[in-house]
Scaffold this motif. Structure first.
Motif, PDB file in Angstrom:
ATOM      1  N   GLY A  37      12.518   4.940  11.326  1.00 61.73           N
ATOM      2  CA  GLY A  37      11.386   4.628  11.335  1.00 61.73           C
ATOM      3  C   GLY A  37      10.433   4.058  10.388  1.00 61.73           C
ATOM      4  N   TYR A  38       9.526   3.246  10.655  1.00 61.82           N
ATOM      5  CA  TYR A  38       8.768   2.435   9.636  1.00 61.82           C
ATOM      6  C   TYR A  38       7.398   2.248  10.090  1.00 61.82           C
ATOM      7  N   GLN A  39       6.423   1.659   9.221  1.00 65.35           N
ATOM      8  CA  GLN A  39       5.094   1.505   9.211  1.00 65.35           C
ATOM      9  C   GLN A  39       4.918  -0.001   8.918  1.00 65.35           C
ATOM     10  N   LYS A  40       3.915  -0.708   9.688  1.00 65.13           N
ATOM     11  CA  LYS A  40       3.774  -2.047   9.325  1.00 65.13           C
ATOM     12  C   LYS A  40       3.281  -2.366   7.934  1.00 65.13           C
ATOM     13  N   ASN A  41       2.911  -1.507   7.269  1.00 65.57           N
ATOM     14  CA  ASN A  41       2.362  -1.859   5.920  1.00 65.57           C
ATOM     15  C   ASN A  41       3.376  -1.086   4.997  1.00 65.57           C
ATOM     16  N   GLY A  42       4.493  -0.894   5.405  1.00 67.11           N
ATOM     17  CA  GLY A  42       5.461  -0.412   4.283  1.00 67.11           C
ATOM     18  C   GLY A  42       6.388  -1.451   3.874  1.00 67.11           C
ATOM     19  N   PRO A  43       7.458  -0.991   3.070  1.00 64.97           N
ATOM     20  CA  PRO A  43       8.541  -1.996   2.591  1.00 64.97           C
ATOM     21  C   PRO A  43       9.494  -2.226   3.940  1.00 64.97           C
ATOM     22  N   LEU A  44       9.712  -1.222   4.741  1.00 67.11           N
ATOM     23  CA  LEU A  44      10.828  -1.484   5.689  1.00 67.11           C
ATOM     24  C   LEU A  44      10.661  -2.486   6.730  1.00 67.11           C
ATOM     25  N   ILE A  45       9.397  -2.770   6.870  1.00 71.10           N
ATOM     26  CA  ILE A  45       8.840  -4.166   7.550  1.00 71.10           C
ATOM     27  C   ILE A  45       9.629  -5.278   6.987  1.00 71.10           C
ATOM     28  N   GLY A  90       4.662   7.699   2.861  1.00 68.27           N
ATOM     29  CA  GLY A  90       3.891   7.879   1.622  1.00 68.27           C
ATOM     30  C   GLY A  90       4.374   9.121   0.761  1.00 68.27           C
ATOM     31  N   ASN A  91       3.414   9.572  -0.275  1.00 68.59           N
ATOM     32  CA  ASN A  91       3.919  10.829  -1.119  1.00 68.59           C
ATOM     33  C   ASN A  91       3.507  12.049  -0.473  1.00 68.59           C
ATOM     34  N   SER A  92       2.437  11.947   0.406  1.00 67.24           N
ATOM     35  CA  SER A  92       2.009  13.326   0.981  1.00 67.24           C
ATOM     36  C   SER A  92       2.700  13.897   2.282  1.00 67.24           C
ATOM     37  N   PRO A  93       2.776  13.046   3.451  1.00 69.72           N
ATOM     38  CA  PRO A  93       3.611  13.559   4.377  1.00 69.72           C
ATOM     39  C   PRO A  93       4.967  14.558   4.168  1.00 69.72           C
ATOM     40  N   ILE A 107      15.491  10.942  -0.052  1.00 67.62           N
ATOM     41  CA  ILE A 107      16.491  10.351  -0.587  1.00 67.62           C
ATOM     42  C   ILE A 107      16.309   9.496  -1.716  1.00 67.62           C
ATOM     43  N   ALA A 108      15.060   8.642  -1.775  1.00 63.12           N
ATOM     44  CA  ALA A 108      14.766   8.062  -3.106  1.00 63.12           C
ATOM     45  C   ALA A 108      13.389   7.766  -2.999  1.00 63.12           C
ATOM     46  N   ALA A 109      12.991   7.082  -4.015  1.00 67.95           N
ATOM     47  CA  ALA A 109      11.422   6.759  -4.002  1.00 67.95           C
ATOM     48  C   ALA A 109      11.401   5.323  -4.302  1.00 67.95           C
ATOM     49  N   GLY A 110       9.802   4.931  -3.760  1.00 66.07           N
ATOM     50  CA  GLY A 110       9.643   3.267  -4.256  1.00 66.07           C
ATOM     51  C   GLY A 110       9.034   3.214  -5.670  1.00 66.07           C
ATOM     52  N   LYS A 111       8.632   2.075  -5.990  1.00 65.61           N
ATOM     53  CA  LYS A 111       7.884   1.841  -7.203  1.00 65.61           C
ATOM     54  C   LYS A 111       6.465   2.135  -6.990  1.00 65.61           C
ATOM     55  N   ARG A 215       3.739   6.417  -4.446  1.00 65.34           N
ATOM     56  CA  ARG A 215       4.716   5.673  -4.401  1.00 65.34           C
ATOM     57  C   ARG A 215       5.152   5.700  -2.910  1.00 65.34           C
ATOM     58  N   ASP A 216       5.974   4.984  -2.310  1.00 67.26           N
ATOM     59  CA  ASP A 216       6.826   5.294  -1.096  1.00 67.26           C
ATOM     60  C   ASP A 216       8.028   6.100  -1.260  1.00 67.26           C
ATOM     61  N   PHE A 217       8.350   7.077  -0.295  1.00 64.82           N
ATOM     62  CA  PHE A 217       9.603   7.907  -0.300  1.00 64.82           C
ATOM     63  C   PHE A 217      10.426   7.590   0.859  1.00 64.82           C
ATOM     64  N   PHE A 218      11.625   7.470   0.592  1.00 66.43           N
ATOM     65  CA  PHE A 218      12.668   7.259   1.592  1.00 66.43           C
ATOM     66  C   PHE A 218      13.110   8.688   2.162  1.00 66.43           C
ATOM     67  N   ILE A 219      13.116   8.974   3.391  1.00 64.50           N
ATOM     68  CA  ILE A 219      13.402  10.174   3.612  1.00 64.50           C
ATOM     69  C   ILE A 219      14.593  10.292   5.026  1.00 64.50           C
TER      70      ILE A 219
END
Length: 316
Positions: A37-45, A90-93, A107-111, A215-219
């Motif tokens: 799952g990704y969002q257009k404004n995130g690093p996975l795009i 993001g950090n809240s969901p 799993i991990a976090a973004g900068k 931060r971004d969070f990878f879940i």
């Protein structure tokens, strides 16, 4: 008659066996696909656009299925329902998901990307400091990183959350209300921040420095994480590789993101030049940041119970 019945039973048995075979094949096929799952404004795009993850996972006999989401809460819900295996938010969901006892693991976090998150006011606004927000209408997405930012910013000047009138709006709707003068200030993140600065000459009253790391969070789905540590390692490695590429190829990144986000290149340029892409292992500092957000949301009755964020964090 007996022959007819026997023939009928044989046909039905063949159908049942075929059906079981088809179900097994479908199940096997599903297991051979990693759903992200990704969002257009995130690093996975960026990772999706580069196509490198597909190449890596193909070596392991897996395909990649990309699922786009408009917001983090919907992505987390899909993760918990088993519709996707891995995602970024993001950090809240994750805090809301944990408070709802959802089965997932971080799993991990973004900068940190605090420079692109902040409080915006119109260029001719009488608001020139955080204290001036008292009694004003301020828009932001409820339960988001922006919600946390405005609370911490107000408290830094001795103000309470109740000293403003919150207007809960998504970033897109908040921008419209801001342009129409229906709100006095807007709290948001890039590229919505940069686009408002560039196209409206809005003033960034403060950014997130000292208030939120944003931060971004990878879940990951809990079951997927337990069964496929090897695949998660590959995914994180490719996220890091795509991040290194993004940090070193700004012009190409602008060309990539502008048409996807449908935002002008100047705004995209501003957004990417004030952030660093990358992956950080979960550590005590990051855990403390998340715990403070969770405690703040509990204090404000935004989440129903107190949680310990370490319970859903994989620090291995």
């Amino acid at each position: 008659m007996i022959k007819k019945i026997s023939l009928y039973m044989m046909i039905m048995l063949c159908i049942v066996v075929a059906g079981c075979s088809m179900n097994d094949s479908s199940s096997s096929s599903k297991e051979d696909v990693v759903r992200i799952g990704y969002q257009k404004n995130g690093p996975l795009i960026i990772l999706k656009s580069l196509g490198t993850l597909e190449e890596r996972l193909k070596e392991n006999g897996y395909k990649v299925e990309w699922n786009e989401f408009q917001a983090g809460p919907a992505l987390v819900e899909a993760l918990n329902a088993g519709s996707i295996d891995f995602g970024r938010t993001g950090n809240s969901p994750p805090i809301f998901a944990q408070a709802a006892d959802a089965p997932f693991v971080t799993i991990a976090a973004g900068k940190s990307k605090f420079e692109g998150s902040g409080i915006l006011v119109p260029e001719d606004s009488e608001i020139t400091s955080i204290k001036d927000l008292k009694g004003k209408q301020v828009s932001f997405a409820k339960g988001s990183s922006s919600h946390y930012l405005i609370v911490k910013a107000l408290e830094s000047e001795g103000l309470n959350y109740t000293d403003i009138t919150p207007v809960f709006l998504s970033p897109g709707d908040a921008r419209v209300a801001f342009e129409q003068g229906k709100t006095d200030a807007m709290v948001v993140w890039d590229p919505f921040t940069s686009s408002t600065e560039v196209n409206m000459n809005a003033t960034l009253l403060v950014n997130g420095e000292g208030f939120t790391t944003d931060r971004d969070f990878f879940i990951a789905n809990e079951v997927f994480a337990e069964k496929h540590e090897d695949l998660i390692a590959v995914i994180l490695e490719e996220i890091e590789n795509s991040s290194v590429w993004a940090n070193n190829h700004h012009e190409a990144l602008i060309d990539m993101l502008a048409p996807i986000l449908k935002i002008d290149e100047e705004s995209i340029k501003m957004a990417i030049e004030r952030r660093v892409y990358g992956v950080d292992s979960l550590n005590e500092t990051i855990i403390k940041e998340q715990q403070e957000i969770a405690d703040t949301f509990f204090r404000l009755d935004i989440i129903p119970k107190k949680i310990d964020v370490k319970d859903v964090m994989d620090r291995q």
